[in-house]
Structure formats: C-alpha cells, structure tokens
Design a protein around this motif. Structure first.
Motif, PDB file in Angstrom:
ATOM      1  N   SER A 114       0.783  -1.108  -0.001  1.00 50.63           N
ATOM      2  CA  SER A 114       0.137   0.226  -0.114  1.00 50.63           C
ATOM      3  C   SER A 114       0.751   1.237   0.011  1.00 50.63           C
ATOM      4  N   GLU A 115       2.015   1.542   0.608  1.00 53.17           N
ATOM      5  CA  GLU A 115       2.665   2.440   0.893  1.00 53.17           C
ATOM      6  C   GLU A 115       3.890   2.650  -0.169  1.00 53.17           C
ATOM      7  N   LEU A 116       4.448   1.409  -0.613  1.00 55.35           N
ATOM      8  CA  LEU A 116       5.723   1.478  -1.347  1.00 55.35           C
ATOM      9  C   LEU A 116       5.242   0.782  -2.698  1.00 55.35           C
ATOM     10  N   GLY A 117       4.102   0.323  -3.070  1.00 51.27           N
ATOM     11  CA  GLY A 117       3.814   0.078  -4.335  1.00 51.27           C
ATOM     12  C   GLY A 117       4.472  -1.398  -4.646  1.00 51.27           C
ATOM     13  N   PHE A 118       4.684  -2.165  -3.958  1.00 50.75           N
ATOM     14  CA  PHE A 118       5.516  -3.499  -4.140  1.00 50.75           C
ATOM     15  C   PHE A 118       4.572  -4.584  -4.552  1.00 50.75           C
ATOM     16  N   ASN A 119       4.852  -5.206  -5.636  1.00 49.95           N
ATOM     17  CA  ASN A 119       4.302  -6.486  -5.966  1.00 49.95           C
ATOM     18  C   ASN A 119       4.414  -7.631  -4.649  1.00 49.95           C
ATOM     19  N   ALA A 120       3.205  -8.050  -4.416  1.00 53.71           N
ATOM     20  CA  ALA A 120       3.119  -8.994  -3.045  1.00 53.71           C
ATOM     21  C   ALA A 120       4.403 -10.089  -3.341  1.00 53.71           C
ATOM     22  N   ASP A 121       4.071 -10.787  -4.379  1.00 50.93           N
ATOM     23  CA  ASP A 121       4.818 -12.136  -4.292  1.00 50.93           C
ATOM     24  C   ASP A 121       6.370 -11.631  -4.706  1.00 50.93           C
ATOM     25  N   ALA A 122       6.909 -10.539  -5.274  1.00 48.40           N
ATOM     26  CA  ALA A 122       8.209 -10.118  -5.424  1.00 48.40           C
ATOM     27  C   ALA A 122       8.683  -9.658  -4.134  1.00 48.40           C
ATOM     28  N   PHE A 123       7.912  -9.100  -3.322  1.00 47.01           N
ATOM     29  CA  PHE A 123       8.605  -8.457  -1.824  1.00 47.01           C
ATOM     30  C   PHE A 123       8.526  -9.883  -1.135  1.00 47.01           C
ATOM     31  N   VAL A 124       7.510 -10.625  -0.995  1.00 49.31           N
ATOM     32  CA  VAL A 124       7.611 -11.886  -0.205  1.00 49.31           C
ATOM     33  C   VAL A 124       8.883 -12.791  -0.594  1.00 49.31           C
ATOM     34  N   HIS A 125       8.944 -12.898  -1.898  1.00 50.95           N
ATOM     35  CA  HIS A 125       9.791 -13.742  -2.269  1.00 50.95           C
ATOM     36  C   HIS A 125      11.290 -13.191  -1.947  1.00 50.95           C
TER      37      HIS A 125
END
Length: 540
Positions: A114-125
C-alpha cells in the motif's frame, strides 16, 4: 590514587577497557571490590527489540517450508519459488496463533503493497529467499525492496519525515564500523582525499575516527572542531561559532562527525547546524561531510546533516544501538543521487581518470560513469571480488524487518521507551553521585561524559583542581575505579575529550548499577578531597 599508568595511556580506550575489565574482575573475585563487577565501558545495550526478531524466525520457518515444497529429499531442499508465494505466506500466518511477530509480518507485507507499491509476490519472495540465504546479494549494493524500506525508515528517523528532494542510494554494510572503513578507503582510492590532506574531526569523537587518519595509508593531518561551548558551570558539549567557522578554511577537505555525539551524547544545536549548512552552501560547497548518526533515534526531533546538506554528505547509520542488535552487524551508507562525489570524480585530471578506469574497468564498459556509491561496494571487496560483495541476505532480511517494525509503530512507542530507559539510568547515576546533572533538551543520554576537573573547580575551587592535576595522572581515575570498586568506565581523554573526564555508558546495565557507579565516583572524589586537605596541614 594510583599514579603509575605503565604505558596504558597509549592505548585506545577500548583496548584499555579490556585491561580494566581484568582488574575489576580480579578485585571482585578476591572480595576487595565494593560491589559486584560492573562494566559501563561499552555501549552495547542490554535490551533487544523482540517483535522484529520473532517475525524473522517465523519467516525462517515459512522459508524452510517453501524450500521443502520445491524439493524435499532427505536433508536437501530447493530454492523458494516466487509465484503465489504471498498467498502461501498469508495461509501460513493464518494457521498460527496471533503473535506480535505474525502481526508484524502481515503488517509489513500490507505496508509494502500500500505504501511502497510493491508486488506482493516479489516482496515476499525477496524476504523468503533472503532469510534462507541461498543466493549472493543481488543487487550487491542492497536488495531492491530492502533498499526502498530502509530509505523510508531513514526518512522517518534521520530526516524528521522531511527528506530532501530526490533519493539516497544505500549500501547495506556490516555495521557502522565497516561503513567507516569503506568510506575512508573509497574517498582515498577515488582521489577525493589524498594522503596528507587535512581533515576536520568534531571532538570529542568515537576513537576510530581519531585512529584511522593516523594510519600510513591516510596520514591525514587533523583539525579539531571542538565541542567547547561551556554553560555556567558545566560542559554544554556544543560547537561554538568560532569552531564551526574553522571549516571555512579551504585546506580542510572533509569534516567527520558523530551526531548525536559520542562520548558526550548530545545532538548538535539547531542554530549550529544551520550555521554549518549556511557555511557549506555559501563558502565551502566542495566540503566533504561524513555524519555518523547511529544515536539519532535517541534524540527528539533529530534531523541529520544528510537531510540538510545531501549533496555534500555521506550518511552512516547503524541499527545496533536502537534495536539492541550489535551482534547482527547491521548498518547502511547513504549517498544522495545528486552529490559532489560523482561530480568531482568526473572532473578529475585525465591521469587520475585513467587510473580509475583501470581500477574499475573489469566491472563495467563505462567505468567513468560508475557512481561513487557503487565504487564503495567494489572497494569493499578490493574490486576483484566485487561479484561476491554485499551484506549477507539474512542480515538484510532482519534489517528490513527492524525498519518495518519502526515504520509500523505509528506512535513510536518502542522509540520513546528506549529514550526513557537511558534517562532513567541517568537519574540513577545522578542520585548516586549526589549531584544534579543539568537537564538539556539536546542531551541524548545514551552516554554521559563527566568532567571531574570542572566539578572540582566549581565545587571545591581552583587550588583543589591544581593539586589533583599535579599529583595524579588522569588515567588513575579509571584504573582505581576498576581496582578498588570493580567498575569499568572509559577515559574521556581517549576520545580527545577533557583529560579528567570519564564516559559512562547508560545502555548496558540496570538502573541500580548506575547508582552504585555514582557512589563509586563520589567516594573517589571524597578520597581526593581528603588527601588534598591533609596536604594543607592542620587547619586552624
């Protein structure tokens, strides 16, 4: 008091500390000391931030499950797979009882999206692969999502939520000490500083900043910018205008400081900071600044010089003190994307540019365009091993979680409690001393630097101060504290501070220990006073 220092005055206070510890432990074992062994000589905090560590270990459990999901043969697993990994983490966390660590992981992923616009899969990976530690750092300077998170953390803690326009490129390093070594080396390797150049140090200062310039590779003559301002009856531990104005001298190529300071533990006065900002902008736009801001989180409303002078400043920050993680070795070097370092490298004489092309030519087809921050990374591995540069990935994962923990702590409850802890200990020290330590909004209180010569002059008089100076060496104070009382403090003189000062770390012992140390100091002062009175003969 003991008067034979036996050459101990030649040692760094941190090497001297080891000798003092042996003295103190021996006295405590023999029963000669007045209380149990107390070591207030080093700034290793005795608290730890538990929630981000719990999140790290939960993430590790998830990462192992992901590894076995890919390949599970005896004791062999595979590299975690990115596709759908955010959903699998959500399911993993849902299967657990709610805990601070699991809530932090949920909040961290939501914040990234929400705050940094990350793709969830990319961030968690990235986090999952990092905690497994199955890859070399890529990018080697810092993981992509980790850098964005830490940039936001520094904007909050070092820039008062008002960072300068643009962005700081970050290099994740093995704590603040590694950062110092890397910066010193790269400034010289890239001809931004030359052997024999004059630098300025904001003194008193953490001893490596005193010792590194003396090494043969650097041989930097040093001009002291002294925290010499005095209040009516005590050190204010602030720079006077006269001291700051020394930096107008063009022969001074760089200014290195710790802010808030070590050993004095005061943040720079805002008016002084503004004077320095104006001086650099108007008179010294070429001045290199290195600001070591490890204690910034303990200062109310702290604003780094890197926020006000981003073009000139290398920012060094360490997580060690605030989060109680000295063993993790977590730090960052920050260099703004618009900076004088890249500009000056581009403007070097052709001979120097040719040498630097040769140095960095194996890394890129365009070595002239290699940024200073990336040269730091390469230099940290002597260039030849640049392909294995970078902070280990589990360390970067923990750094990211520490940062997210602070970012999600909307009321700064953890930060406020850390500040309260050291101030409670300062109060206990004051109680043991039987003296009021003056309040000051700029006092950080991670350490306290007590100048006993100033106390002697103010409370007893000049005659007493002269007598003590004539009959004792300043180092006698810390030696006698260790040998008679079992307390270990550091000598302020080792930090280029006043000769009769001692640094007390308020981070690593419980409050009652500081009251005992205060009583020890008071007893030694009383002993010196009685000795002085005896020297004057019978009083009529």
């Amino acid at each position: 008091m003991n008067t034979g220092t036996g050459g101990l005055d030649q040692l760094s206070p941190f090497q001297l500390k080891d000798r003092l510890i042996r003295y103190a432990r021996a006295e405590c074992v023999s029963g000669a000391a007045t209380h149990k062994f107390l070591n207030a000589g080093r700034g290793n905090p005795n608290w730890v931030a538990t929630t981000p560590r719990e999140a790290f270990f939960l993430l590790g459990q998830f990462a192992l499950a992901e590894s076995k999901r890919v390949w599970d043969e005896w004791d062999i697993g595979g590299m975690p797979d990115a596709e759908g990994i955010a959903g699998r983490l959500d399911s993993f966390l849902s299967s657990l009882a709610t805990s601070p660590g699991s809530m932090l992981l949920r909040g961290a992923i939501d914040y990234g999206k929400s705050e940094l616009g990350f793709n969830a899969d990319a961030f968690v990976h990235e986090l999952t692969d990092a905690v497994i530690g199955d890859n070399y750092p890529e990018p080697d300077r810092m993981l992509t999502h980790a850098e964005r998170v830490v940039q936001r953390y520094l904007a909050k803690t070092m820039c008062e939520e008002r960072p300068p326009p643009g962005a700081f490129d970050l290099f994740a390093v093995e704590g603040g000490t590694a950062a110092m070594c890397y910066v010193f080396s790269s400034l010289r390797e890239n001809r931004l500083l030359h052997t024999g150049d004059t630098i300025a140090l904001g003194t008193p200062i953490f001893t490596p900043y005193i010792e590194l310039p003396r090494l043969e590779d650097f041989a930097f003559p040093v001009v002291e910018i002294a925290q010499s301002r005095m209040a009516s009856d005590h050190h204010a531990w602030q720079y006077s205008d006269v001291e700051i104005d020394k930096l107008a001298d063009p022969k001074i190529k760089a200014f290195f400081l710790v802010n808030p300071s070590n050993p004095a533990s005061f943040a720079m006065h805002p008016a002084t900071q503004q004077r320095l900002v104006d001086l650099v902008r108007n008179k010294r736009p070429d001045l290199i600044i290195l600001t070591d801001d490890v204690y910034g989180t303990f200062a109310e409303g702290f604003r780094s010089l890197a926020a006000d002078l981003p073009r000139n400043t290398v920012l060094v920050y360490s997580y060690s003190k605030h989060f109680g993680c000295t063993g993790w070795r977590l730090g960052v070097i920050g260099v703004h994307q618009e900076n004088i370092f890249d500009e000056r490298i581009a403007a070097l004489p052709e001979r120097d540019r040719l040498a630097l092309r040769k140095r960095y030519g194996s890394l890129t087809m365009n070595p002239d365009g290699l940024k200073f921050i990336d040269r730091l990374v390469a230099d940290s591995r002597d260039v030849a091993l640049n392909h294995t540069a970078g902070l280990s990935l589990p360390q970067q994962a923990q750094m990211t979680l520490f940062s997210l923990f602070a970012l999600l702590d909307r009321d700064d409850a953890y930060q406020r409690r850390c500040r309260q802890i050291v101030k409670e200990r300062l109060g206990a020290l004051s109680k043991g001393l039987g003296l009021d330590i003056p309040e000051d909004p700029l006092r950080v209180a991670y350490y306290v630097d007590l100048d006993l010569a100033v106390w002697g002059r103010q409370v007893i008089g000049e005659d007493f101060a002269h007598y003590v100076a004539a009959h004792h060496a300043p180092l006698d104070l810390v030696i006698d504290l260790a040998q008679r009382h079992g307390s270990v403090l550091l000598n302020g003189s080792g930090f280029e501070g006043p000769p009769w000062s001692v640094r007390v770390s308020l981070a690593n012992l419980d409050a009652d220990a500081y009251e005992a140390i205060g009583r020890d100091l008071k007893a030694m002062a009383q002993q010196a006073l009685e000795e002085w009175r005896r020297s004057k003969g019978p009083q009529r």
